[in-house]
Design a protein around this motif. Structure first.
Motif, PDB file in Angstrom:
ATOM      1  N   CYS A  39     -48.200 -64.538  30.429  1.00 24.05           N
ATOM      2  CA  CYS A  39     -48.678 -64.269  29.066  1.00 24.05           C
ATOM      3  C   CYS A  39     -48.114 -65.311  28.112  1.00 24.05           C
ATOM      4  CB  CYS A  39     -48.317 -62.850  28.627  1.00 24.05           C
ATOM      5  SG  CYS A  39     -46.664 -62.677  27.935  1.00 24.05           S
ATOM      6  N   GLU A  65     -44.265 -59.383  33.704  1.00 27.06           N
ATOM      7  CA  GLU A  65     -45.408 -58.561  34.140  1.00 27.06           C
ATOM      8  C   GLU A  65     -45.409 -58.528  35.667  1.00 27.06           C
ATOM      9  OE1 GLU A  65     -49.046 -59.979  32.456  1.00 27.06           O
ATOM     10  OE2 GLU A  65     -48.296 -59.928  30.392  1.00 27.06           O
ATOM     11  N   GLU A 151     -47.939 -53.593  32.951  1.00 29.42           N
ATOM     12  CA  GLU A 151     -47.116 -53.919  31.776  1.00 29.42           C
ATOM     13  C   GLU A 151     -47.964 -54.180  30.534  1.00 29.42           C
ATOM     14  OE1 GLU A 151     -44.912 -55.920  28.729  1.00 29.42           O
ATOM     15  OE2 GLU A 151     -46.575 -56.792  29.852  1.00 29.42           O
ATOM     16  N   PRO A 152     -48.995 -55.037  30.587  1.00 32.29           N
ATOM     17  CA  PRO A 152     -49.800 -55.193  29.364  1.00 32.29           C
ATOM     18  C   PRO A 152     -50.496 -53.903  28.942  1.00 32.29           C
ATOM     19  CG  PRO A 152     -50.738 -56.467  31.193  1.00 32.29           C
ATOM     20  CD  PRO A 152     -49.394 -56.017  31.630  1.00 32.29           C
ATOM     21  N   VAL A 155     -48.446 -51.826  26.551  1.00 34.96           N
ATOM     22  CA  VAL A 155     -48.477 -52.276  25.153  1.00 34.96           C
ATOM     23  C   VAL A 155     -49.568 -51.543  24.390  1.00 34.96           C
ATOM     24  CG1 VAL A 155     -48.874 -54.268  23.646  1.00 34.96           C
ATOM     25  CG2 VAL A 155     -47.525 -54.534  25.749  1.00 34.96           C
ATOM     26  N   ILE A 185     -54.884 -58.022  26.210  1.00 35.38           N
ATOM     27  CA  ILE A 185     -54.487 -56.874  25.390  1.00 35.38           C
ATOM     28  C   ILE A 185     -55.703 -56.275  24.689  1.00 35.38           C
ATOM     29  CG2 ILE A 185     -53.097 -56.142  23.409  1.00 35.38           C
ATOM     30  CD1 ILE A 185     -51.456 -56.685  25.893  1.00 35.38           C
ATOM     31  N   CYS A 240     -55.447 -57.770  17.759  1.00 38.55           N
ATOM     32  CA  CYS A 240     -54.777 -58.307  18.950  1.00 38.55           C
ATOM     33  C   CYS A 240     -54.715 -59.824  18.961  1.00 38.55           C
ATOM     34  CB  CYS A 240     -55.484 -57.814  20.213  1.00 38.55           C
ATOM     35  SG  CYS A 240     -55.621 -56.013  20.344  1.00 38.55           S
ATOM     36  N   LYS A 341     -56.683 -63.054  32.348  1.00 35.58           N
ATOM     37  CA  LYS A 341     -55.334 -62.848  32.866  1.00 35.58           C
ATOM     38  C   LYS A 341     -55.138 -63.723  34.098  1.00 35.58           C
ATOM     39  CE  LYS A 341     -52.379 -60.851  31.790  1.00 35.58           C
ATOM     40  NZ  LYS A 341     -51.176 -61.340  31.043  1.00 35.58           N
TER      41      LYS A 341
END
Length: 349
Positions: A39, A65, A151-152, A155, A185, A240, A341
């Motif tokens: 990221c 991540e 992990e993302p 958020v 995101i 975002c 990603k």
């Protein structure tokens, strides 16, 4: 073993190198790395703009991540060998502050928290890593490599929780959400919006490519241009991008009583006092709330797991647009036009 490391605040120091096997002091659960997502934070650390090495060291293992496979579950009984897991990124400060004391380390008040791969703890870009069992989350096995998206997703799980908590200050029945930015995101925020049954719209500058296709496949509406040009005043705006002009437009364009949630971190350039006054006037006259949201605590990791478990696997798989081996980590850090990603893949899932 091989790991991707960097000397924080020194550009051009990132490298793939041999480091010692992870010490048991890092946790009783030994994990074989499968993949690590890349990221903007990783890019900033490699560029020398951010990051702190562990105490007493000059280099930091990158990556926050994670996705890995348990090699040794340790004595806790929480995991079994072969389980797919991800490592929680943030750790509470040692004092602890009131928020960290109740497990809300994402809301740390004194800034003494630590973060794997970012702030004073080695990250997950190594062939093997260790973690304490309480800072690991089991991943639905059917997700496979897609578990690296956990992990993302935390958020946006936290961001949505914040939005609904703030919205309850008055009678509020939101129906429409505008997501600004169709990166990982933004797309995950749109996914959660659809799971909540909202009418989801996504705004991004890309006119062709995977972003508009993914938004439409989700059953949402894709827009290019400005916030004002979407043609309606949303009840919720998930911002975002971190772009100052878009934040300004979001606050002015939100519907009365609406909530603008800022998840992007960027540079807005020099502020013009009249523009700030306009934003403030919009916030006052339309009873809107602007809330910032970053990181996640364990509750959000659990909620993120639920989001991914409910999601269409084929749609999720399209978010991962590129896989690179560890030896090509610098290529993974260089954004290509159709990237969403990018992951560094250490082993097969």
């Amino acid at each position: 073993m091989k790991a991707i490391t960097v000397e924080p605040h020194k550009p051009e120091t990132a490298r793939l190198e041999d480091i010692p096997e992870p010490d048991a002091s890092g946790g009783s659960v030994l994990v074989e790395a499968i993949a690590v997502g890349v990221c903007g934070t990783d890019v900033e650390i490699v560029e020398g703009k951010y990051g702190w090495p562990p105490p007493g060291k000059t280099r930091l293992v990158l990556g926050h991540e994670s996705l890995g496979r348990v090699v040794d579950a340790g004595p806790s009984g929480t995991f079994q060998k072969g389980d797919l897991v991800v490592g929680i990124v943030r750790r509470p400060d040692p004092v602890p502050c009131p928020n960290c004391a109740v497990g809300e380390w994402d809301m740390c008040r004194n800034g003494r928290y630590t973060e794997r791969g970012i702030k004073e703890i080695d990250g997950f870009m190594s062939e093997r890593w260790r973690t304490e069992p309480e800072y690991a989350m089991k991943v639905d096995r059917s997700l496979g490599l897609l578990g690296v998206l956990l992990e993302p997703t935390t958020v946006v799980a936290k961001a949505w929780e914040q939005v609904f908590a703030v919205g309850q200050r008055a009678l509020w029945e939101p129906q429409t959400v505008l997501v600004t930015g169709a990166g990982p995101i933004g797309l995950l925020a749109a996914l959660v919006g659809k799971q909540h049954g909202l009418d989801v719209h996504v705004l991004d500058r890309a006119e062709v490519g995977p972003k508009p296709e993914l938004v439409r496949a989700l059953g949402a509406t894709y827009h290019t241009g400005s916030v004002a040009a979407v043609g309606f005043e949303p009840d919720i705006i998930m911002e975002c991008t971190g772009v100052g002009q878009i934040i300004h437009d979001a606050v002015k364009g939100i519907g009365s009583g609406g909530v603008v949630c800022l998840t992007g971190v960027g540079s807005g350039g020099s502020a013009v006092s009249s523009a700030v006054a306009d934003v403030a006037a919009a916030a006052v006259l339309k009873n809107i709330v602007v809330v910032g949201s970053v990181n996640a605590n364990k509750r959000h990791w659990y909620k993120a797991g639920q989001v991914l478990a409910r999601a269409d696997r084929a749609w999720l798989s399209r978010l991962i647009t590129r896989r690179e081996p560890p030896a090509e980590f610098m290529r993974a850090l260089q954004k290509e036009p159709n990237d969403i990603k990018v992951v560094i893949q250490f082993a097969q899932e």
